[in-house]
Design a protein around this motif. Structure first.
Motif, PDB file in Angstrom:
ATOM      1  N   PRO A  56       0.803  -1.227   0.000  1.00  0.00           N
ATOM      2  CA  PRO A  56       0.000   0.000   0.000  1.00  0.00           C
ATOM      3  C   PRO A  56       0.835   1.275   0.000  1.00  0.00           C
ATOM      4  CG  PRO A  56      -0.840  -1.580   1.602  1.00  0.00           C
ATOM      5  CD  PRO A  56       0.482  -2.109   1.131  1.00  0.00           C
ATOM      6  N   SER A  57       2.027   1.220   0.599  1.00  0.00           N
ATOM      7  CA  SER A  57       2.849   2.425   0.676  1.00  0.00           C
ATOM      8  C   SER A  57       3.494   2.768  -0.658  1.00  0.00           C
ATOM      9  CB  SER A  57       3.948   2.246   1.723  1.00  0.00           C
ATOM     10  OG  SER A  57       4.839   1.210   1.344  1.00  0.00           O
ATOM     11  N   ASN A  58       3.469   1.819  -1.597  1.00  0.00           N
ATOM     12  CA  ASN A  58       4.158   2.043  -2.861  1.00  0.00           C
ATOM     13  C   ASN A  58       3.595   3.223  -3.641  1.00  0.00           C
ATOM     14  OD1 ASN A  58       6.384   0.478  -3.150  1.00  0.00           O
ATOM     15  ND2 ASN A  58       5.467  -1.037  -4.489  1.00  0.00           N
ATOM     16  N   ARG A  59       2.286   3.445  -3.562  1.00  0.00           N
ATOM     17  CA  ARG A  59       1.674   4.492  -4.381  1.00  0.00           C
ATOM     18  C   ARG A  59       2.292   5.857  -4.080  1.00  0.00           C
ATOM     19  NH1 ARG A  59      -2.398   4.342  -7.601  1.00  0.00           N
ATOM     20  NH2 ARG A  59      -3.188   6.299  -8.407  1.00  0.00           N
ATOM     21  N   ALA A  60       2.312   6.258  -2.818  1.00  0.00           N
ATOM     22  CA  ALA A  60       2.867   7.558  -2.458  1.00  0.00           C
ATOM     23  C   ALA A  60       4.360   7.611  -2.757  1.00  0.00           C
ATOM     24  CB  ALA A  60       2.609   7.852  -0.987  1.00  0.00           C
ATOM     25  N   ALA A  61       5.068   6.499  -2.513  1.00  0.00           N
ATOM     26  CA  ALA A  61       6.509   6.461  -2.763  1.00  0.00           C
ATOM     27  C   ALA A  61       6.808   6.614  -4.248  1.00  0.00           C
ATOM     28  CB  ALA A  61       7.108   5.162  -2.227  1.00  0.00           C
ATOM     29  N   VAL A  62       6.071   5.880  -5.088  1.00  0.00           N
ATOM     30  CA  VAL A  62       6.306   5.944  -6.526  1.00  0.00           C
ATOM     31  C   VAL A  62       5.967   7.327  -7.076  1.00  0.00           C
ATOM     32  CG1 VAL A  62       5.509   5.101  -8.768  1.00  0.00           C
ATOM     33  CG2 VAL A  62       6.042   3.487  -6.959  1.00  0.00           C
ATOM     34  N   LEU A  63       4.821   7.882  -6.683  1.00  0.00           N
ATOM     35  CA  LEU A  63       4.433   9.197  -7.181  1.00  0.00           C
ATOM     36  C   LEU A  63       5.425  10.276  -6.757  1.00  0.00           C
ATOM     37  CD1 LEU A  63       0.556   9.053  -6.707  1.00  0.00           C
ATOM     38  CD2 LEU A  63       1.818   9.056  -8.863  1.00  0.00           C
ATOM     39  N   THR A  64       6.021  10.117  -5.585  1.00  0.00           N
ATOM     40  CA  THR A  64       7.032  11.070  -5.138  1.00  0.00           C
ATOM     41  C   THR A  64       8.311  10.920  -5.943  1.00  0.00           C
ATOM     42  OG1 THR A  64       6.126  11.019  -2.893  1.00  0.00           O
ATOM     43  CG2 THR A  64       8.343  11.909  -3.150  1.00  0.00           C
ATOM     44  N   GLN A  65       8.755   9.689  -6.128  1.00  0.00           N
ATOM     45  CA  GLN A  65      10.004   9.472  -6.835  1.00  0.00           C
ATOM     46  C   GLN A  65       9.905   9.814  -8.318  1.00  0.00           C
ATOM     47  OE1 GLN A  65      11.302   5.477  -5.520  1.00  0.00           O
ATOM     48  NE2 GLN A  65      10.508   6.107  -3.531  1.00  0.00           N
ATOM     49  N   CYS A  66       8.694   9.729  -8.872  1.00  0.00           N
ATOM     50  CA  CYS A  66       8.488  10.137 -10.260  1.00  0.00           C
ATOM     51  C   CYS A  66       8.450  11.649 -10.426  1.00  0.00           C
ATOM     52  CB  CYS A  66       7.169   9.568 -10.784  1.00  0.00           C
ATOM     53  SG  CYS A  66       7.207   7.808 -11.094  1.00  0.00           S
ATOM     54  N   GLY A  67       8.313  12.381  -9.332  1.00  0.00           N
ATOM     55  CA  GLY A  67       8.248  13.833  -9.415  1.00  0.00           C
ATOM     56  C   GLY A  67       6.845  14.385  -9.420  1.00  0.00           C
ATOM     57  N   TYR A  68       5.832  13.541  -9.218  1.00  0.00           N
ATOM     58  CA  TYR A  68       4.449  14.016  -9.169  1.00  0.00           C
ATOM     59  C   TYR A  68       4.088  14.498  -7.766  1.00  0.00           C
ATOM     60  CZ  TYR A  68       3.540  12.648 -13.916  1.00  0.00           C
ATOM     61  OH  TYR A  68       3.553  12.586 -15.280  1.00  0.00           O
ATOM     62  N   PHE A  69       4.563  13.831  -6.767  1.00  0.00           N
ATOM     63  CA  PHE A  69       4.433  14.292  -5.387  1.00  0.00           C
ATOM     64  C   PHE A  69       5.778  14.827  -4.914  1.00  0.00           C
ATOM     65  CE2 PHE A  69       0.773  11.341  -3.753  1.00  0.00           C
ATOM     66  CZ  PHE A  69      -0.124  12.050  -4.534  1.00  0.00           C
ATOM     67  N   THR A  70       5.736  15.588  -3.851  1.00  0.00           N
ATOM     68  CA  THR A  70       6.958  16.025  -3.192  1.00  0.00           C
ATOM     69  C   THR A  70       6.686  16.137  -1.706  1.00  0.00           C
ATOM     70  OG1 THR A  70       8.798  17.602  -3.347  1.00  0.00           O
ATOM     71  CG2 THR A  70       6.570  18.530  -3.268  1.00  0.00           C
ATOM     72  N   ILE A  71       7.739  16.263  -0.919  1.00  0.00           N
ATOM     73  CA  ILE A  71       7.582  16.392   0.525  1.00  0.00           C
ATOM     74  C   ILE A  71       6.966  17.746   0.858  1.00  0.00           C
ATOM     75  CG2 ILE A  71       8.814  16.558   2.729  1.00  0.00           C
ATOM     76  CD1 ILE A  71      10.869  14.604   1.598  1.00  0.00           C
ATOM     77  N   LYS A  72       5.909  17.722   1.648  1.00  0.00           N
ATOM     78  CA  LYS A  72       5.233  18.945   2.059  1.00  0.00           C
ATOM     79  C   LYS A  72       5.512  19.296   3.521  1.00  0.00           C
ATOM     80  CE  LYS A  72       2.692  20.034  -1.614  1.00  0.00           C
ATOM     81  NZ  LYS A  72       2.735  21.357  -2.264  1.00  0.00           N
ATOM     82  N   LYS A  73       5.498  18.273   4.362  1.00  0.00           N
ATOM     83  CA  LYS A  73       5.659  18.492   5.796  1.00  0.00           C
ATOM     84  C   LYS A  73       6.188  17.211   6.418  1.00  0.00           C
ATOM     85  CE  LYS A  73       3.023  19.924   9.911  1.00  0.00           C
ATOM     86  NZ  LYS A  73       1.668  20.281  10.421  1.00  0.00           N
ATOM     87  N   VAL A  74       6.993  17.337   7.463  1.00  0.00           N
ATOM     88  CA  VAL A  74       7.538  16.146   8.116  1.00  0.00           C
ATOM     89  C   VAL A  74       7.415  16.268   9.631  1.00  0.00           C
ATOM     90  CG1 VAL A  74       9.180  15.681   6.259  1.00  0.00           C
ATOM     91  CG2 VAL A  74       9.886  17.093   8.198  1.00  0.00           C
ATOM     92  N   THR A  75       7.306  15.104  10.257  1.00  0.00           N
ATOM     93  CA  THR A  75       7.402  14.998  11.714  1.00  0.00           C
ATOM     94  C   THR A  75       8.418  13.898  12.001  1.00  0.00           C
ATOM     95  OG1 THR A  75       5.641  13.330  11.869  1.00  0.00           O
ATOM     96  CG2 THR A  75       4.974  15.653  11.949  1.00  0.00           C
ATOM     97  N   ASP A  76       8.587  13.572  13.248  1.00  0.00           N
ATOM     98  CA  ASP A  76       9.558  12.537  13.598  1.00  0.00           C
ATOM     99  C   ASP A  76       9.201  11.188  12.994  1.00  0.00           C
ATOM    100  OD1 ASP A  76      11.030  14.322  15.016  1.00  0.00           O
ATOM    101  OD2 ASP A  76      10.169  13.804  16.970  1.00  0.00           O
ATOM    102  N   ARG A  77       7.903  10.937  12.821  1.00  0.00           N
ATOM    103  CA  ARG A  77       7.486   9.606  12.391  1.00  0.00           C
ATOM    104  C   ARG A  77       6.807   9.553  11.031  1.00  0.00           C
ATOM    105  NH1 ARG A  77       5.311   6.396  17.764  1.00  0.00           N
ATOM    106  NH2 ARG A  77       7.085   6.902  19.120  1.00  0.00           N
ATOM    107  N   ARG A  78       6.333  10.693  10.549  1.00  0.00           N
ATOM    108  CA  ARG A  78       5.566  10.647   9.310  1.00  0.00           C
ATOM    109  C   ARG A  78       6.015  11.743   8.353  1.00  0.00           C
ATOM    110  NH1 ARG A  78       1.728   7.037   9.697  1.00  0.00           N
ATOM    111  NH2 ARG A  78       0.662   7.710   7.806  1.00  0.00           N
ATOM    112  N   VAL A  79       5.723  11.507   7.076  1.00  0.00           N
ATOM    113  CA  VAL A  79       6.010  12.490   6.033  1.00  0.00           C
ATOM    114  C   VAL A  79       4.727  12.721   5.250  1.00  0.00           C
ATOM    115  CG1 VAL A  79       6.848  10.631   4.530  1.00  0.00           C
ATOM    116  CG2 VAL A  79       7.396  12.997   3.978  1.00  0.00           C
ATOM    117  N   ARG A  80       4.446  13.987   4.989  1.00  0.00           N
ATOM    118  CA  ARG A  80       3.255  14.337   4.210  1.00  0.00           C
ATOM    119  C   ARG A  80       3.713  14.742   2.816  1.00  0.00           C
ATOM    120  NH1 ARG A  80      -2.017  15.331   5.252  1.00  0.00           N
ATOM    121  NH2 ARG A  80      -1.652  14.988   7.466  1.00  0.00           N
ATOM    122  N   VAL A  81       3.118  14.124   1.784  1.00  0.00           N
ATOM    123  CA  VAL A  81       3.503  14.398   0.406  1.00  0.00           C
ATOM    124  C   VAL A  81       2.291  14.845  -0.391  1.00  0.00           C
ATOM    125  CG1 VAL A  81       5.420  12.757   0.449  1.00  0.00           C
ATOM    126  CG2 VAL A  81       3.152  11.976  -0.272  1.00  0.00           C
TER     127      VAL A  81
END
Length: 543
Positions: free
Chosen positions: A347-372
């Motif tokens: 399930p985590s692949n979707r956000a990871a793939v879209l980020t690595q392709c350049g469609y998503f990017t990092i928006k906000k981070v905390t110690d445990r989570r990343v928002r893209v």
């Protein structure tokens, strides 16, 4: 003006031709000093290949091509034999074809680097691991530099072919096992790619290759910062402003330059490759294309139009069912899942793939989570285009209806379009994108045309906060703004009354009158739920 380095992936050629080079060699020096083996992933057309070429020039020729750059005063090392292996373009229809093509091309690289003699025959090596063992056997300690560009290209081409994917992954894993076993032969190892697969799945167990992809120290290594754009492309920005405002360069004002930078920022900024979300960069390919003197200095979606669907995204989208409406929202995932899993059903692949392709990017981070999420207007356009095409194709819309919609959409380019033309556009969109869904409220009546217009290159948003309310639709242009307030009329209700309600709401809250101040046009529209179309539309004028 210096020439722009559009499409240049050779550092030596770029420097020899006197092209603009954004000096990041201080960051490059830090990377080399801090790491003996490292990996960085970035989307396509972010300058990975130029970076690899820069490292090749530095290690093989010293500072010969670095005159005037930051690293010239920092670099004191001798030269090395450089192995520059490019995995893109290798045959990868089968494991056997991949091994054969890679051995032939990598052997040629080793010969040109002087590591192996010209008498060596590719037929003697069955795998790239055996070839690498031979290369290392013939080299002295710390005598070589290994540069691997687009290591994941054969994998991304086979996401939908598990057997070939697994075989090529094993071949690459074995290749790095040989590199690890002979690490003493290398002064420096650098690997690039689009995908951040789990380290243990790609590099050999216990590998010392450090993943710097999200390290804040290297967040601006690829891509342009805003300061770099103004420092290195100042003359080109002024020329672009002169073209846009149809004046001579010496007549361009600071306000006009600021307007151009505002548009650049909206369209191409917002990429973050930093686990602290402390820095961001512009998409370099789009910036260069916009500034190109051969172009029209239009704020087009250059990266998406020229790169299209990368093999990674294309294969992944087909495997998972395509772009969805939810992809326009930001998504929060656990840091440990923010890497591609070789299990494509993860399930985590979707956000990871879209980020690595350049469609998503990092928006906000905390110690445990990343928002893209989507980084900028260009990627909002790309998302809307892919989604609207998917909806259209699934609905089986005939081409002639799509063509008429495209013609209607061109009306918004005119500054003097009428309320009737706006009605034709909206009603055409409903026919194309809502043939199987019934619109029941003003939100859906706005979302459908907003999706299509966004995919057609406009900057449109729904529910934009205003003074005392929210405008249903807001179109932003560089030199103007359009506001639309939508009301729905149901059986037995008066469309005229709804139109007056929309008009009163716009005037009461003065929708659209905010900074930056722009010429403003405002419209009231009424959507009929029974008829599923706009039945009344009127331009609103103050007083």
């Amino acid at each position: 003006m210096k020439k722009l380095p559009i499409g240049k992936q050779s550092f030596d050629a770029l420097r020899s031709l006197g092209m603009v080079y954004v000096d990041k060699t201080d960051i490059i020096f830090r990377m080399i000093e801090n790491n003996d083996q490292c990996f960085i992933s970035r989307p396509r057309r972010f300058g990975k290949s130029l970076l690899v070429s820069t490292l090749e020039s530095l290690f093989s020729r010293g500072t010969e091509m670095f005159k005037g750059l930051a690293i010239e005063k920092l670099w004191t090392e001798r030269t090395y034999r450089v192995l520059h292996f490019d995995f893109s373009g290798l045959e990868c229809g089968s494991v056997e074809s991949f091994q054969k093509d890679a051995v032939e091309k990598f052997l040629d690289v080793a010969k040109k680097a002087g590591v192996l003699g010209w008498q060596e025959n590719a037929d003697e090596y069955r795998t790239i691991k055996i070839l690498m063992n031979r290369i290392c056997l013939m080299a002295g300690n710390s005598s070589m530099v290994l540069l691997v560009d687009e290591y994941d290209s054969p994998l991304n081409a086979n996401l939908g072919n598990p057997e070939v994917f697994s075989g090529i992954r094993k071949a690459i894993y074995d290749f790095y096992s040989s590199v690890k076993e002979n690490s003493g032969r290398f002064r420096f190892i650098f690997v690039t790619g689009v995908s951040r697969f789990h380290k243990a799945a790609m590099f050999s167990a216990g590998s010392s290759i450090q993943d710097l992809s999200l390290n804040p120290l290297y967040g601006t290594l690829l891509g342009y910062t805003e300061d770099e754009i103004t420092q290195y492309f100042g003359e080109h920005l002024r020329a672009a402003a002169a073209s846009i405002f149809k004046i001579s360069s010496d007549k361009v004002t600071d306000i006009q330059l600021s307007q151009v930078m505002d548009e650049l920022r909206r369209h191409y900024d917002g990429y973050c490759f930093d686990k602290k979300a402390s820095v961001h960069v512009y998409q370099p390919w789009s910036v260069l294309q916009f500034l190109s003197p051969d172009g029209c200095h239009e704020f087009s979606d250059y990266w998406f139009q020229d790169s299209g669907m990368s093999s990674l995204l294309d294969n992944f989208v087909r495997f998972t069912g395509g772009v969805t409406a939810g992809d326009c929202s930001t998504h929060s995932i656990d840091w440990n899942s923010f890497v591609m899993n070789t299990d494509l059903n993860s399930p985590s692949n979707r956000a990871a793939v879209l980020t690595q392709c350049g469609y998503f990017t990092i928006k906000k981070v905390t110690d445990r989570r990343v928002r893209v999420g989507l980084p900028n207007l260009e990627l909002r356009h790309a998302w809307a285009y892919l989604l609207s095409n998917r909806i259209r194709d699934e609905s089986g819309i005939p081409d002639e209806l799509t063509d008429s919609l495209e013609d209607a959409c061109q009306a918004l380019h005119k500054k003097d379009f009428s309320a009737d033309e706006l009605t034709v556009l909206f009603n055409s969109v409903y026919k194309v994108l809502n043939s199987s869904n019934r619109i029941v409220n003003e939100y859906a009546a706005c979302d459908t045309p907003a999706l299509y217009c966004l995919g057609s290159g406009y900057d449109v948003r729904t529910e934009v906060p205003e003074k005392g309310g929210r405008a249903d639709l807001t179109f932003e242009f560089m030199d103007r703004r359009i506001i639309i307030e939508m009301k729905c009329v149901r059986e037995g209700e008066s469309a005229e009354t709804k139109l007056r309600e929309a008009e009163s709401q716009v005037l009461a809250h003065d929708y659209g009158s905010y900074i930056p101040v722009k010429p403003l046009r405002r419209f009231a529209m009424v959507f009929s739920v029974p008829l599923q179309k706009i039945v009344l539309a009127k331009e609103i004028t103050a007083g």
